[in-house]
Design an enzyme around this catalytic site. Structure first.
Site, PDB file in Angstrom:
ATOM      1  N   HIS A 172     -55.705  -6.685-109.473  1.00 52.67           N
ATOM      2  CA  HIS A 172     -55.064  -7.414-108.297  1.00 52.67           C
ATOM      3  C   HIS A 172     -55.730  -7.496-106.944  1.00 52.67           C
ATOM      4  CE1 HIS A 172     -51.256  -9.190-106.826  1.00 52.67           C
ATOM      5  NE2 HIS A 172     -51.473  -8.524-105.679  1.00 52.67           N
ATOM      6  N   ASP A 192     -46.380  -7.271-110.702  1.00 51.61           N
ATOM      7  CA  ASP A 192     -47.607  -6.397-109.849  1.00 51.61           C
ATOM      8  C   ASP A 192     -46.888  -4.944-109.316  1.00 51.61           C
ATOM      9  OD1 ASP A 192     -49.191  -8.609-110.407  1.00 51.61           O
ATOM     10  OD2 ASP A 192     -48.625  -9.533-108.290  1.00 51.61           O
ATOM     11  N   SER A 224     -84.481 -16.486 -60.023  1.00 50.86           N
ATOM     12  CA  SER A 224     -83.181 -15.577 -59.651  1.00 50.86           C
ATOM     13  C   SER A 224     -82.007 -16.025 -60.046  1.00 50.86           C
ATOM     14  CB  SER A 224     -83.350 -15.683 -58.044  1.00 50.86           C
ATOM     15  OG  SER A 224     -82.991 -17.457 -57.940  1.00 50.86           O
ATOM     16  N   VAL A 271     -81.722 -18.316 -63.603  1.00 51.20           N
ATOM     17  CA  VAL A 271     -81.782 -18.037 -65.217  1.00 51.20           C
ATOM     18  C   VAL A 271     -82.352 -16.823 -65.522  1.00 51.20           C
ATOM     19  CG1 VAL A 271     -82.721 -19.271 -66.973  1.00 51.20           C
ATOM     20  CG2 VAL A 271     -81.934 -20.562 -65.050  1.00 51.20           C
ATOM     21  N   GLY A 272     -83.318 -16.340 -65.129  1.00 55.92           N
ATOM     22  CA  GLY A 272     -83.784 -15.206 -65.458  1.00 55.92           C
ATOM     23  C   GLY A 272     -82.958 -13.937 -65.354  1.00 55.92           C
ATOM     24  N   PHE A 274     -48.850 -15.864-118.433  1.00 62.52           N
ATOM     25  CA  PHE A 274     -47.973 -14.920-118.381  1.00 62.52           C
ATOM     26  C   PHE A 274     -47.835 -14.508-119.631  1.00 62.52           C
ATOM     27  CE2 PHE A 274     -43.950 -12.719-118.894  1.00 62.52           C
ATOM     28  CZ  PHE A 274     -43.634 -12.183-117.763  1.00 62.52           C
ATOM     29  N   GLN A 300     -90.531 -22.698 -63.186  1.00 60.40           N
ATOM     30  CA  GLN A 300     -89.921 -23.654 -62.617  1.00 60.40           C
ATOM     31  C   GLN A 300     -90.894 -24.900 -62.317  1.00 60.40           C
ATOM     32  OE1 GLN A 300     -87.148 -22.557 -59.453  1.00 60.40           O
ATOM     33  NE2 GLN A 300     -87.126 -24.783 -58.978  1.00 60.40           N
ATOM     34  N   SER A 341    -105.818 -11.510 -57.096  1.00 59.39           N
ATOM     35  CA  SER A 341    -105.904 -12.732 -56.817  1.00 59.39           C
ATOM     36  C   SER A 341    -105.196 -13.849 -57.433  1.00 59.39           C
ATOM     37  CB  SER A 341    -107.251 -13.314 -56.218  1.00 59.39           C
ATOM     38  OG  SER A 341    -107.957 -13.505 -57.462  1.00 59.39           O
ATOM     39  N   PHE A 342    -105.396 -13.708 -58.510  1.00 58.26           N
ATOM     40  CA  PHE A 342    -104.833 -14.637 -59.797  1.00 58.26           C
ATOM     41  C   PHE A 342    -105.443 -16.112 -59.585  1.00 58.26           C
ATOM     42  CE2 PHE A 342    -101.539 -16.455 -62.657  1.00 58.26           C
ATOM     43  CZ  PHE A 342    -101.875 -15.564 -63.773  1.00 58.26           C
ATOM     44  N   CYS A 348    -104.345 -14.075 -66.945  1.00 61.05           N
ATOM     45  CA  CYS A 348    -103.661 -12.590 -66.948  1.00 61.05           C
ATOM     46  C   CYS A 348    -104.638 -11.504 -67.104  1.00 61.05           C
ATOM     47  CB  CYS A 348    -102.636 -12.308 -67.869  1.00 61.05           C
ATOM     48  SG  CYS A 348    -101.373 -13.715 -67.990  1.00 61.05           S
TER      49      CYS A 348
END
EC number: 1.5.1.6
Length: 902
Positions: free
Chosen positions: A106, A142, A631, A633-634, A89, A600, A805-806, A707
């Site tokens: 303040h 104040d 179907s 989670v994704g 003070f 999965q 064909s993968f 791929c």
């Protein structure tokens, strides 16, 4: 101006320094006496500059100003008093003495929250706006005239510390300097404070900070954060006084499941969960508290409330003991009154204050080469012994609470014992799926069951996303430097390398990958990918942009590249670990958190990867792994409002569905690597030996489950027959067998459904009139083996000429000698555009063909030559966006433009 600075603390020190930089003469500094032998920062700084420093414990006695103090002050000839932060003070004889009077800082928007705990009450009342005022001192509390005010938004989870550090401290310093500048220029206003809306609240003390439970959750949250860290909102429970810190109303995805904590007077018992302590208001809404201080002063994670003391004490290495002694010396310097720092020495009970926390953290960070350490860590481990244990765990990369419990499936195989986690990985822990749902994962070599793997449900996705979001917004991941993020990723890559044989063995077991190929490519390229992107972490940067100036002012525009947030990554079954790495490494390098959904049928290397992230010290919640169906989670990841990016590799049909879901849900960012029917054009002027070798690789690499596999070979007519003859000769040399045998060339197809699809595919080709030169059948042995297959005389309209064909099926079509544009037209007559290739010795032809082929990658006189530094991705319905290279980072970043005017 000649200025007297009256106050204390780092805030006072910064204001003092800035005023001197502005050219003002600070004629004296009045601050508080030394405490426990330590001087206040303001006084220390002034003494360095040779400015007179006065340290009075009081300015008045029996309501009257002390004459000796007033005389020493008046002798300085100050023209303005600046009170940046003052707990004493100051009598009006001092306040009114200077020609320009006195100004005070303040931390509230006066007339609201007059009093000494203004920041606390701003939060307790739930104010949406906060800020500070600089006013002319008078004889009231104040109530003086306003000189200037600045406001800011109060964030929902702000505490006293965050609001102070974010705005009130840095902007308050600028505000004090601006106020003095206005006074010097004669432009400082004096605006009377309105009485409307005026409030006065007393000092918050521990005895008045007890929580009233008969109010809504938001009011309880405001009370806790308004008393965080001092004095601390508390309640009585379990026969002791508990003080709560780090409260949040962000409870999205949290389920109140755990151990009940009865709290007298509370609407409902609290629940101790893995995320922290869930509390309830009388409106049944939840709030979450993350830290609890026990009655003995020990700070613990709320999630550990019922776990008792730490389970194990680390045994320190010789090097760590040296570090511990160096840290002990730091403690000794900060705590000069402590004769000897022992393991039981408590930092705060030995006289340390908040400023000493900052000093300790900074000195230890410097000592430990920039180790990430936070002020919170000191509060959590306040004794020297606990602090050293915490520090060593951080140095070892194991600073998370407790050891993760892992239920392994163990198998003795490939001359080693492999240990495979088989549960979901959420928030740094391996847990069962909702309802304990599981599915079998099958060994394609013999069709046997490897183990039961937890099968994620929609609620599990919500938990994983919540964990990732919390890690991104509140966790250590977002606070560490980019370089430290890179360091963690390098460590992860090192661990993957240390476990490469185990990872390759799991790939062989779960995906049928030939072990030698898995070691080199599946795992080897994964390691390279993490190392490559680890190097990018501290090189992600924006730019400065010249724009039209807003005359007579000027402008500066810059861009920042920021992480997008929580990312969902959905990976295929052909390269389980490598596809995970291609996307996850870029995602993490950019600073995001991630929820990974492995296929999965091939979840095991992803779960082993999750284990290695823990060992690497990646903070909990940053990486989450959810085996499960696409179907469920994704779909949930694509729909989830808190997921901001999806990275997907898979079929075009599913990619379109994901893209639609991402648009409808929250317009989330998406990158897609989809189907392919990559053309390979072999000209007569090629190196035929190399073309045969690479042509074989282009189709049969990784059993054709690739791929970018060459889905159709166009061979120039004059070399067609010889090319086919050599290919068939090489095919018949291929050893089909157990992928763990070192001399195996061709392992089993990934899973039974795919084997069936390949048989149907070949039947289509025969039915439409293509010539089946060799293969086309299942190998008569246990497991999912399919013969390497060659078709010739394939015409453009046939099913096998258009569809992928993968698998290990070579599709060969002729083209007329010299008919360059016609074969290009046929090669581009597909909706896919992932990759392509050309074999020729003519450089002009090679350049022309590579220019015309409509594919994201063109191989010239090679094939399958991907590299972590080269961007990879498709055109047309093969998707958009890139994996690998610098371009991949942009898939996981957002660009923010910031424009300044000055």
């Amino acid at each position: 101006m000649k200025i007297a600075v009256i106050g204390q603390s780092l805030f006072g020190q910064e204001v003092y320094c800035h005023l001197r930089k502005e050219g003002h003469e600070v004629v004296g500094v009045f601050t508080v006496p030394d405490k426990d032998g330590k001087a206040d920062p303001l006084g220390l700084e002034a003494e360095k500059d040779g400015v007179p420093v006065f340290k009075y414990s009081r300015w008045r006695a029996k309501g009257q100003a002390l004459p000796d103090v007033v005389a020493k002050y008046q002798a300085l000839g100050a023209e303005l008093n600046v009170l940046p932060f003052c707990s004493q003070f100051i009598p009006m004889e001092i306040i009114s003495a200077p020609r320009h009077g006195s100004i005070i800082y303040h931390p509230s928007l006066l007339p609201r929250h007059r009093g000494a705990s203004a920041i606390n009450w701003t939060l307790i009342h739930g104010d949406k706006k906060g800020g500070f005022s600089i006013f002319w001192a008078d004889d009231g509390l104040d109530t003086g005239d306003l000189l200037l005010q600045k406001e800011c938004e109060v964030l929902p989870d702000d505490t006293v510390s965050t609001l102070y550090n974010r705005f009130l401290f840095p902007e308050g310093i600028k505000g004090m300097v601006q106020a003095v500048r206005l006074i010097a220029e004669g432009k400082a206003p004096r605006l009377p404070q309105p009485e409307e809306g005026a409030t006065y609240e007393g000092i918050q003390k521990k005895e008045t900070a007890k929580i009233n439970w008969d109010q809504p959750a938001e009011a309880i949250h405001n009370w806790i954060r308004g008393n965080d860290k001092v004095p601390g909102a508390w309640t009585e429970a379990c026969e002791q006084k508990l003080t709560f810190f780090n409260s949040t109303l962000n409870t999205s995805g949290l389920v109140p499941e755990g151990d009940a904590l009865p709290i007298p007077g509370a609407h409902r018992p609290g629940v101790v969960t893995k995320a922290g302590l869930i509390l309830f208001g009388n409106d049944d809404r939840m709030l979450l508290v993350k830290n609890i201080q026990l009655e003995d002063g020990k700070m613990i994670l709320a999630s550990n409330f019922f776990k008792g003391a730490a389970s194990s004490v680390l045994e320190l290495t010789e090097a760590e003991l040296v570090t511990a002694e160096a840290v002990r010396s730091v403690w000794q310097r900060i705590l000069p009154k402590v004769l000897e720092v022992e393991d039981s020495t408590d930092f705060f009970k030995s006289g340390a204050a908040s400023v000493d926390v900052v000093r300790l953290v900074e000195e230890v960070k410097e000592l430990c080469d920039g180790l990430e350490l936070e002020n919170e860590d000191v509060y959590m481990a306040s004794t020297f012994g606990d602090f050293i244990q915490l520090l060593v765990r951080k140095l070892r990369g194991d600073d998370e609470e407790g050891e993760c419990s892992i239920d392994y499936v163990e198998m003795a195989v490939n001359k080693r014992t492999v240990r495979m986690p088989h549960q979901l990985f959420i928030g740094g822990e391996f847990v069962d799926a909702e309802g304990a749902k599981t599915s079998e994962t099958i060994n394609p070599t013999d069709g046997s069951v490897i183990c039961q793997v937890s099968l994620a449900q929609v609620t599990d996705v919500d938990k994983a996303v919540a964990a990732a979001k919390d890690a991104f917004e509140n966790g250590r991941w977002g606070k560490i430097s980019a370089r430290d993020r890179g360091r963690l990723m390098y460590r992860l890559a090192d661990l993957m390398e240390q476990h490469q044989e185990e990872l390759a063995t799991i790939e062989a077991l779960d995906a049928g990958a030939v072990y030698t190929l898995a070691l080199k490519t599946h795992v080897g390229m994964s390691i390279q990918t993490f190392r490559y992107f680890a190097g990018w972490c501290d090189k992600i940067q924006g730019s400065t942009i010249p724009i039209n100036q807003a005359r007579p002012n000027r402008n500066l525009t810059l861009t920042r590249k920021e992480p997008v947030g929580v990312c969902g990554i959905i990976i295929p079954w052909n390269y389980p670990l490598m596809m995970l790495s291609w996307k996850t490494a870029a995602c993490l390098a950019a600073g995001n958190t991630v929820v990974i959904k492995p296929a999965q049928v091939t979840p095991l290397t992803a779960l082993k990867f999750a284990e290695l992230t823990l060992k690497a010290g990646i903070p909990k919640g940053v990486v989450n792994v959810l085996p499960g169906s696409g179907s469920l989670v994704g779909q949930r990841l694509s729909d989830h409002p808190d997921v901001r990016k999806i990275g997907f590799t898979g079929s075009t049909e599913v990619g379109k569905h994901i893209m639609k879901s991402c648009a409808i849900s929250n317009v989330k960012k998406v990158s897609l690597e989809l189907g392919g029917k990559s053309p390979l054009i072999i000209f007569a002027d090629c190196d035929l030996n190399k073309a045969v070798q690479m042509g074989m690789s282009s189709v049969f690499f990784n059993k054709g489950e690739n791929c970018i596999a060459a889905g159709r070979l166009f061979v120039e007519d004059s070399i067609h027959d010889e090319f086919v003859r050599r290919v068939v000769e090489e095919v018949r040399k291929m050893k089909v067998g157990n992928p763990l045998d070192r001399d195996t060339d061709h392992g089993p197809q990934n899973h039974h459904a795919h084997l069936v699809k390949l048989m149907e595919y070949c039947q289509h080709g025969v039915k439409e009139g293509a010539t089946l030169v060799c293969g086309g059948n299942q190998v008569p042995r246990p497991g999912f083996f399919f013969e390497p297959t060659v078709f010739t005389d394939v015409e453009d309209h046939m099913f096998i000429a258009k569809e992928e064909s993968f698998g290990p099926v070579m599709i060969i079509s002729r083209f007329a000698d010299g008919d360059l544009d016609a074969v290009l037209s046929r090669a581009n007559a597909t909706e896919f555009g992932l990759a392509s290739g050309v074999f020729t010795r003519d450089i002009n032809k090679a350049l022309y063909v590579s220019d015309k082929l409509q594919a994201g990658t063109v191989f010239v006189n090679t094939y399958n030559k991907t590299d972590v530094a080269a961007p990879f991705g498709g055109f047309k319905q093969s998707g958009f966006g890139k994996d690998l290279g610098e371009a991949a980072l942009n898939e996981y970043l957002r660009v923010k433009t910031v424009t300044f005017e000055y």
